[in-house]
Design an enzyme around this catalytic site. Structure first.
Site, mmCIF file in Angstrom:
data_model
loop_
_atom_site.group_PDB
_atom_site.id
_atom_site.type_symbol
_atom_site.label_atom_id
_atom_site.label_comp_id
_atom_site.label_asym_id
_atom_site.label_seq_id
_atom_site.Cartn_x
_atom_site.Cartn_y
_atom_site.Cartn_z
ATOM 1 N N GLN A 30 47.099 55.524 48.751
ATOM 2 C CA GLN A 30 48.205 55.343 47.802
ATOM 3 C C GLN A 30 49.264 54.412 48.373
ATOM 4 O O GLN A 30 49.787 54.662 49.462
ATOM 5 C CB GLN A 30 48.824 56.713 47.489
ATOM 6 C CG GLN A 30 49.984 56.670 46.504
ATOM 7 C CD GLN A 30 50.576 58.056 46.283
ATOM 8 O OE1 GLN A 30 50.483 58.926 47.140
ATOM 9 N NE2 GLN A 30 51.190 58.260 45.135
ATOM 10 N N GLY A 31 49.574 53.347 47.647
ATOM 11 C CA GLY A 31 50.592 52.386 48.077
ATOM 12 C C GLY A 31 51.843 52.498 47.229
ATOM 13 O O GLY A 31 52.076 51.665 46.344
ATOM 14 N N GLU B 233 50.286 64.680 41.373
ATOM 15 C CA GLU B 233 50.432 64.845 42.822
ATOM 16 C C GLU B 233 51.326 66.030 43.138
ATOM 17 O O GLU B 233 51.016 66.848 44.005
ATOM 18 C CB GLU B 233 51.011 63.569 43.441
ATOM 19 C CG GLU B 233 51.219 63.689 44.952
ATOM 20 C CD GLU B 233 51.934 62.494 45.553
ATOM 21 O OE1 GLU B 233 51.968 62.392 46.789
ATOM 22 O OE2 GLU B 233 52.475 61.664 44.791
ATOM 23 N N SER C 14 61.168 63.794 47.737
ATOM 24 C CA SER C 14 61.784 64.859 48.540
ATOM 25 C C SER C 14 62.285 65.995 47.651
ATOM 26 O O SER C 14 62.587 65.813 46.469
ATOM 27 C CB SER C 14 62.950 64.291 49.361
ATOM 28 O OG SER C 14 64.049 64.005 48.518
#
Length: 397
Positions: free
Chosen positions: A126-127, A244, A382
């Site tokens: 994953q970029g 995700e 986060s």
């Protein structure tokens, strides 16, 4: 976990258990149980076993070669796989890119890339994150400029998990620098063997290098590797991130972690009695178990909605926050339960040596797991950012 299951679901659990007991290689299960790192070949071996059974792409429709399991079936498999110490299924192609291609990709892209994900011919990474563009992902700087039938990509991605094993990377790139941040981003599929791609490892606290920096220097990417429309990549990125973040909840990992903590706490002594009978320790353990039960129920509800075609929204942020807090609490309980045996931070404990560990509970990897999993409240957005999303979405403003 004491959830009610139908006779059909109980039969499915029995089927999963029988499969794991018969097909999960014992040497892989033992390495996972002991917290040892797995090689690329070992992860690919488990991938192939699941694919042969038809259980690899659990959430994919059967029309794309998936198992098309419902939410309860996936929950049962994840729980049993964790309790049997199965290797985790690498999520980047299966759980992240796959759903994006199925929803937004062209027919040609679906026919080309999806079978290669299942066969293991392609290993995706994953970029997304960049230096200065992590939780604030919309500020990414990697550029893609159209040049005839190609995009020319320049920039840098960071914290690229398992990028050292990957031959393909899906990337967010800026294709319109004049547009508002979220409106000038596109979603590209890039072959990592293309000239100009460089992968550099990032050595972590435990001495491992599961994450990497990826650099792009005039990398030419065919236009047909653009997913969806140019400058609409933020829409696809958000869709991917909801999947995700739901996965980061890690119910199965937490269940296996609690089982391990209990095993150690029954053997370790505190004040002449097993640690598990210590009121303070038992209270912390009970609280995290209750939290996990509540989260597992919520996870089932949200995944069920997603299976019905509803992309998870703020709920995925809630799961991400709660799931990572629970896993870190379990890591801390494991460290405390192991006591002095969690202190060694040796290569023998971490790197697969056959040398005997200094304690009867094989607690050598506990410290590495504790430190490594400090990251889970950061990656995938986060927890501070997720709390902001929750507040803004639910409370308004």
């Amino acid at each position: 976990m004491d959830l009610s299951y139908s006779a059909e679901e109980t039969a499915f659990r029995d089927e999963v258990r029988a499969f794991l007991e018969a097909e999960l290689p014992k040497e892989l299960s033992e390495k996972v149980r002991r917290g040892k790192p797995l090689s690329k070949q070992e992860m690919e071996r488990w991938h192939a076993i699941l694919n042969e059974r038809g259980w690899l792409a659990q959430n994919w429709p059967k029309s794309f070669g998936g198992a098309e399991w419902n939410a309860v079936q996936r929950h049962i498999f994840d729980e049993e796989a964790a309790l049997h110490h199965a290797p985790r299924i690498v999520p980047f192609g299966l759980s992240m890119l796959g759903p994006v291609l199925q929803k937004f990709g062209s027919k040609e892209q679906q026919e080309h890339w999806l079978p290669r994900i299942l066969s293991g011919e392609d290993w995706w990474c994953q970029g997304y994150s960049e230096p200065g563009a992590g939780s604030d992902l919309a500020s990414l700087k990697t550029r893609a400029v159209r040049d005839g039938d190609h995009y020319v990509v320049n920039g840098q991605k960071t914290w690229t998990t398992l990028g050292q094993h990957a031959n393909m990377i899906f990337c967010l790139v800026r294709t319109d620098p004049e547009a508002k941040p979220q409106e000038g981003i596109s979603f590209l599929l890039i072959d990592m063997s293309t000239p100009g791609v460089e992968v550099r490892p990032i050595v972590l606290l435990d001495g491992g290098a599961e994450v990497n920096e990826v650099f792009f220097d005039d990398v030419r990417v065919p236009v047909e590797n653009l997913v969806g429309e140019e400058n609409k990549g933020w829409t696809y990125a958000k869709y991917l991130l909801t999947h995700e973040r739901t996965g980061i909840a890690g119910v199965g990992f937490s269940l296996a972690g609690i089982a391990a903590v209990k095993r150690v706490a029954r053997a370790e002594m505190s004040g002449g009695r097993p640690l598990i009978e210590n009121p303070h320790f038992a209270a912390r353990l009970a609280k995290v178990e209750i939290d996990l039960m509540a989260m597992a129920t919520t996870n089932l509800r949200i995944v069920s909605s997603a299976a019905a075609g509803q992309a998870p929204g703020v709920e995925s942020s809630m799961l991400k926050v709660k799931g990572t807090v629970i896993r870190q609490e379990i890591n801390d309980l494991a460290r405390r339960a192991a006591g002095v045996y969690a202190m060694p931070f040796t290569s023998e404990a971490l790197e697969g040596s056959n040398a005997p560990l200094p304690d009867p509970h094989e607690a050598g990897p506990v410290a590495a797991q504790y430190f490594n999993n400090r990251k889970i409240s950061i990656y995938g957005g986060s927890n501070e950012i997720q709390r902001g999303i929750i507040a803004k979405t639910v409370l308004g403003g």
